[in-house]
Each structure stands twice: as C-alpha cells, then as structure tokens.
Design an enzyme around this catalytic site. Sequence first.
Site, mmCIF file in Angstrom:
data_model
loop_
_atom_site.group_PDB
_atom_site.id
_atom_site.type_symbol
_atom_site.label_atom_id
_atom_site.label_comp_id
_atom_site.label_asym_id
_atom_site.label_seq_id
_atom_site.Cartn_x
_atom_site.Cartn_y
_atom_site.Cartn_z
ATOM 1 N N GLY A 121 -57.454 44.622 33.273
ATOM 2 C CA GLY A 121 -57.474 44.658 31.803
ATOM 3 C C GLY A 121 -56.965 43.348 31.223
ATOM 4 N N ASP A 144 -52.266 48.682 43.047
ATOM 5 C CA ASP A 144 -53.459 49.424 43.491
ATOM 6 C C ASP A 144 -54.351 48.618 44.437
ATOM 7 O OD1 ASP A 144 -52.559 51.327 41.676
ATOM 8 O OD2 ASP A 144 -53.812 50.545 40.067
ATOM 9 N N ARG A 179 -44.299 73.680 57.371
ATOM 10 C CA ARG A 179 -45.029 73.666 56.090
ATOM 11 C C ARG A 179 -46.136 72.620 56.057
ATOM 12 N NH1 ARG A 179 -39.705 74.016 52.251
ATOM 13 N NH2 ARG A 179 -39.756 76.272 51.952
ATOM 14 N N MET A 186 -50.391 56.711 44.104
ATOM 15 C CA MET A 186 -51.165 56.054 43.042
ATOM 16 C C MET A 186 -52.345 55.278 43.643
ATOM 17 S SD MET A 186 -48.360 54.638 40.336
ATOM 18 C CE MET A 186 -47.734 55.698 39.034
ATOM 19 N N GLY A 187 -53.003 54.487 42.807
ATOM 20 C CA GLY A 187 -54.126 53.678 43.302
ATOM 21 C C GLY A 187 -55.340 53.679 42.393
ATOM 22 N N GLU A 239 -54.378 59.574 43.819
ATOM 23 C CA GLU A 239 -54.438 60.198 42.489
ATOM 24 C C GLU A 239 -55.859 60.305 41.929
ATOM 25 O OE1 GLU A 239 -52.091 57.749 39.835
ATOM 26 O OE2 GLU A 239 -53.411 56.023 40.069
HETATM 27 O O1 F6P Z 1 -52.356 50.388 37.934
HETATM 28 C C1 F6P Z 1 -51.085 50.668 38.399
HETATM 29 C C2 F6P Z 1 -50.748 52.101 38.162
HETATM 30 O O2 F6P Z 1 -49.456 52.337 38.688
HETATM 31 C C3 F6P Z 1 -51.750 53.115 38.695
HETATM 32 O O3 F6P Z 1 -51.643 53.300 40.070
HETATM 33 C C4 F6P Z 1 -51.425 54.325 37.858
HETATM 34 O O4 F6P Z 1 -52.517 55.195 37.713
HETATM 35 C C5 F6P Z 1 -51.073 53.717 36.541
HETATM 36 O O5 F6P Z 1 -50.693 52.364 36.774
HETATM 37 C C6 F6P Z 1 -49.955 54.409 35.816
HETATM 38 O O6 F6P Z 1 -49.833 53.825 34.568
HETATM 39 P P1 F6P Z 1 -48.622 54.093 33.585
HETATM 40 O O7 F6P Z 1 -47.421 53.392 34.151
HETATM 41 O O8 F6P Z 1 -49.075 53.500 32.316
HETATM 42 O O9 F6P Z 1 -48.410 55.560 33.546
#
Ligand code: F6P
Length: 367
Positions: A121, A144, A179, A186-187, A239
């Site tokens: 971005g 990521d 279990r 994340m990613g 995620e």
């Molecule tokens: O892009 C990095 C990241 O940590 C992603 O893995 C995650 O989906 C997102 O940012 C979370 O964003 P925020 O901190 O705005 O919740």
Amino acid sequence: MNKKRVLVLTGGGDCPGLNAVIRAIVKRAENEDDWEVIGSIRSFDGILNEPSEIVVLNDTIVSGIHFRGGTILGTTTKGGPFAWPIKDNDGNWSEADRSDEMLRKLQYLGVEAVINIGGDGSQKISQLLYEKGLNVIGVPKTIDNDLSATDLTFGFQTAVQIATESVDKLVTTAASHSRVMIMEVMGREAGWIALHSAIAGGADVCIIPEIPYDPALVVKHIKKRYKQGGGFAIIVIAEGAKNVHGEGVKKNSVEIGNPNSRLGGVAYKLENELKQAELPFDIRVTVLGHLQRGGVPIAYDRVLASQFGIKAFEMVLNKEFGKMVAFRQPDVISVPFTEAISQYNYVKHDNYLINTARGLGISLGDE
Ligand code: F6P
C-alpha cells in the site's frame, strides 16, 4: 552550509526491523558532510498535520535502536496524502487528496528526497508521488513476505521464529492432553509464515490460502496421526485460508481511512468444521495475532534491514528515484515501483517448500 535533507517515514503495519533500517540510513548519511536526515511522525501524517510533526534524526537518536521492535517514528494504516479522511459537517467521513499540498510542504522543508519504508500500500503511494515529481525511494517491509519483487522482507523471519516457538509450546500441552491444537498465523493472502513455521515446528497439518482445504481430509489425516501413536496433533492455519467452497474469514474494515480488510478468526471456523466432520478429539484454538509483529527482530532481520537502509541512502546519492530496494540473493538491488507493486507473492504450488511439507507427512488439507 545548508545541508540537503532526506526525509524518512514508516507506513502501514509495523514490523520488526524498521528501527534497524532507520538507524542504517542515518549512520550512512552521517558519512556525507552535506546531508541530514529528518523523520515524519506516523507516516505522511507528520508532514500534513498542523503543526507538522518532523524530527531530526542523528547518530545520538538512533543509537541502540537496531534491536528495538516497532518504529521510533510511529506508523499508521489510515489515510495518506491521496485519501486523507475528513469529517464533513453532517458527521460523515469523506476523503481528500492533499498530495499537492504535501509536495509544497516538502519543498518548504527543503526535502530533496523521501525514503518511504512500507508495504505494498505504501509503495503504491510512493509510485503516485513519484509520478507527481517527488524524488522518492521505497524500502519494502512486511512480516507477510508477500511482495514479489524481493526474495525476502525483513520482519518475516522474526514472525516465523515467534510462530515456530509457539508451535513448540503447543506441542507439550497438546501431548499432555491428547488434544488437537489449531494455531492461526498472519500472512494475509500468502501462506509463507504458516508453511515455514509448520515445517520448522513439525506440525501435522498446514493450511495456506493458496491451497483450499477439505475438512474431511484434515479429519482423516489427524485420525491417522493419532493411530500411528502421536496421540495429539498440531494444525497451523494461515489467516487467509479458504476451504474448498472458497469460504474463509474476512471482514471489511470499519476504521475510518483504513481500506484494508480484516483477516483473523479462520481457526475457529476450522474448529467448527472439524467438529461437524466428527473429529472425535478435543480441540483448542490459539490465534497468535500481533504477537508475531512484536518484540525484537532476530539477527537475520536486523542484518537484512541494515542492508536495506544502507542501499536506500545510496540510492538517494545516486538519484535512483522511483525505485524500491529489493533483496535478490545474495545482492541488494533496486527495482522500479511499477515492477515492485505489480504482482502479489503467493506461494506457488511448485515451490519446494510444498514438496518438503508433503515429504515430511504434513497434510496441506487437500489430500
Ligand atoms: O500485513 C501485516 C499484517 O500483520 C497482516 O499479517 C495482518 O493481516 C494485518 O497486518 C493486521 O493489520 P492490523 O495491525 O491493522 O490489524
């Protein structure tokens, strides 16, 4: 003598290693008599806010910050010069393009070049500013690892380390209770963190966005693992994962000025699906979340971030504007923004990591 000024800013989600980049830029600039470094607080906000929030960055300020997580400059995922959030008189929010005003401010501040440290971005904003005539250089950052122009981004290996240590911890409690532990990492739309931590941690199942999963096949694999004597199972899920029907968990952002959709919680969806598919074992869910972005960067990321910072300042000296720093092993090079932002870095199905995971007996939820 009036020094030439380079302005540094960090944008988007924070990432371990940002401070090491800032420090490297400042240290490299201190070798040049005619340059000084300034920083904008919370990305472009520091320039656009009234009064401006600009700080001088020198050796004293950056001393010892290479192992600190986060960013000393602050960051934001909201707004930006092309989409500045404005509250209308009727209480509604709209966006304003303040890019021209920002360029004038940079000129007034005597800024010769800008180094924008950020993800995709941020680099899209860099490209738009470059098209408007700004001397801008990009430094990629994200845990990521989803930018295709660079082999790796700093912060990624730290996130993998944290996720792997978390798998290690889940193993002992999973084994004690027989279990199934589901751990969500994340990613965004890429499965890099999941795949690396599943392999490093010895998980039984790894689910990534690039390979849709079938809950029935996951259940079959876990039952087999229990039978083989493990008596417990670890599932790592990214995620951005989706099942074979294309269903995942993604919410539109409700934050003013933040266009990014929110991921997170797909592990709970998987838990329900596994229960419905009659998995006969107890299941617990851990969503690692922002723990993966916090704390100190590991040595690898400090080194990569330092290389990026040195390269970025040398690109300023060489007037290589409109480009982003990139790591192409073993070199650190520069690539045009247009190339840097054109393609998302998905895990390709023929990546050797996929073959490695399957070879280790890790189910990817598709067979
Ligand atoms: O892009 C990095 C990241 O940590 C992603 O893995 C995650 O989906 C997102 O940012 C979370 O964003 P925020 O901190 O705005 O919740």
